[in-house]
Design a protein around this motif. Structure first.
Motif, PDB file in Angstrom:
ATOM      1  N   ASP A 253     -12.067   0.949 -11.944  1.00 26.29           N
ATOM      2  CA  ASP A 253     -11.615   1.334 -10.604  1.00 26.29           C
ATOM      3  C   ASP A 253     -10.174   1.844 -10.572  1.00 26.29           C
ATOM      4  OD1 ASP A 253     -10.650  -1.231 -11.155  1.00 26.29           O
ATOM      5  OD2 ASP A 253     -10.831  -1.925  -9.087  1.00 26.29           O
ATOM      6  N   THR A 254      -9.634   2.179 -11.729  1.00 22.28           N
ATOM      7  CA  THR A 254      -8.297   2.777 -11.767  1.00 22.28           C
ATOM      8  C   THR A 254      -8.340   4.106 -11.023  1.00 22.28           C
ATOM      9  OG1 THR A 254      -7.781   1.724 -13.878  1.00 22.28           O
ATOM     10  CG2 THR A 254      -6.478   3.669 -13.290  1.00 22.28           C
ATOM     11  N   PRO A 255      -7.414   4.337 -10.101  1.00 27.56           N
ATOM     12  CA  PRO A 255      -7.414   5.601  -9.353  1.00 27.56           C
ATOM     13  C   PRO A 255      -7.224   6.812 -10.271  1.00 27.56           C
ATOM     14  CG  PRO A 255      -6.027   3.979  -8.273  1.00 27.56           C
ATOM     15  CD  PRO A 255      -6.391   3.408  -9.613  1.00 27.56           C
TER      16      PRO A 255
ATOM     17  N   LEU B 186      -2.587  -1.380  -7.359  1.00 31.06           N
ATOM     18  CA  LEU B 186      -3.399  -0.440  -8.123  1.00 31.06           C
ATOM     19  C   LEU B 186      -3.911  -1.088  -9.407  1.00 31.06           C
ATOM     20  CD1 LEU B 186      -1.055   2.650  -7.760  1.00 31.06           C
ATOM     21  CD2 LEU B 186      -3.058   2.094  -6.381  1.00 31.06           C
TER      22      LEU B 186
ATOM     23  N   LEU C  71       0.774   6.707  -6.813  1.00 33.50           N
ATOM     24  CA  LEU C  71      -0.267   7.713  -7.072  1.00 33.50           C
ATOM     25  C   LEU C  71       0.320   9.122  -7.033  1.00 33.50           C
ATOM     26  CD1 LEU C  71      -3.273   6.228  -5.085  1.00 33.50           C
ATOM     27  CD2 LEU C  71      -2.888   6.200  -7.561  1.00 33.50           C
TER      28      LEU C  71
ATOM     29  N   GLU D  88       0.822  -1.215   0.000  1.00 36.87           N
ATOM     30  CA  GLU D  88       0.000   0.000   0.000  1.00 36.87           C
ATOM     31  C   GLU D  88       0.853   1.261   0.000  1.00 36.87           C
ATOM     32  OE1 GLU D  88      -3.099   0.148   2.912  1.00 36.87           O
ATOM     33  OE2 GLU D  88      -4.207  -1.491   1.965  1.00 36.87           O
TER      34      GLU D  88
END
Length: 192
Positions: free
Chosen positions: A124-126, A118, A66, A59
């Motif tokens: 649901d891709t950030p 990810l 990100l 994470e």
């Protein structure tokens, strides 16, 4: 300010500190050196505090990815904004991508080589990942040419840039030819 707001602010500050420290450590010593124990020592919090923010290294890698995607999108858009004309924009885009990868190897690894949990190319891709791809796509639509889907062209162009970045970093391609490689890529792929 309420107690709840203060605690949320403190939590956000700790989370940014964890991500920044992980990123710094990875850039200095590689991702293998990033452990929860080492991070806890560096930020002077206990390991349970880290686990209160992130379930583990995966994470943390995702959070760095990100952050890196947002930075890459900004770098690409900034480079393109200074270019005059479609060919110059595509060339500036390619150079900015390769420069970002070269300047931020651990971040680039978090984005594209390591498992940060990810999702790519899915619903649901950030948002930061979608935006980084959008920064490529929005500047490549003219270069795709007639009859070629701009998204497909952007994927192929991105794959070529990723290959150049990865092979150069691994020492498989000499760094001195990077400019010529970009020119060749733009000449052969971009129909502008």
């Amino acid at each position: 300010m309420s107690v709840r707001e203060r605690k949320e602010r403190e939590r956000a500050v700790r989370e940014r500190l964890i991500v920044a420290t992980a990123r710094e450590l990875a850039e200095q010593r590689g991702w293998d050196a990033v452990t929860t124990r080492r991070l806890a020592e560096r930020i002077e919090y206990s390991q349970p505090v880290l686990y209160g923010h992130f379930r583990g290294k995966r994470e943390i890698i995702g959070a760095v990815a990100l952050q890196g995607a947002a930075e890459m999108a900004t770098a690409l858009r900034t480079a393109v904004s200074a270019a005059d004309g479609p060919r110059a924009r595509v060339t500036a885009l390619a150079r900015a991508y390769l420069e970002f990868a070269d300047r931020n190897p651990a971040v680039y690894d978090a984005m594209f080589r390591l498992d940060g949990g990810l999702a790519f190319a899915r619903e649901d891709t950030p948002a930061p990942l979608k935006d980084a791809f959008a920064a490529l796509l929005e500047n490549l639509d003219e270069a795709a040419g007639d009859g070629v889907h701009p998204g497909l062209f952007a994927e192929v162009f991105w794959a070529a840039l990723h290959g150049l970045a990865s092979l150069t970093r691994a020492g498989r391609l000499p760094r001195g030819e990077a400019g010529r490689r970009v020119e060749l890529l733009v000449d052969r792929l971009a129909v502008i």
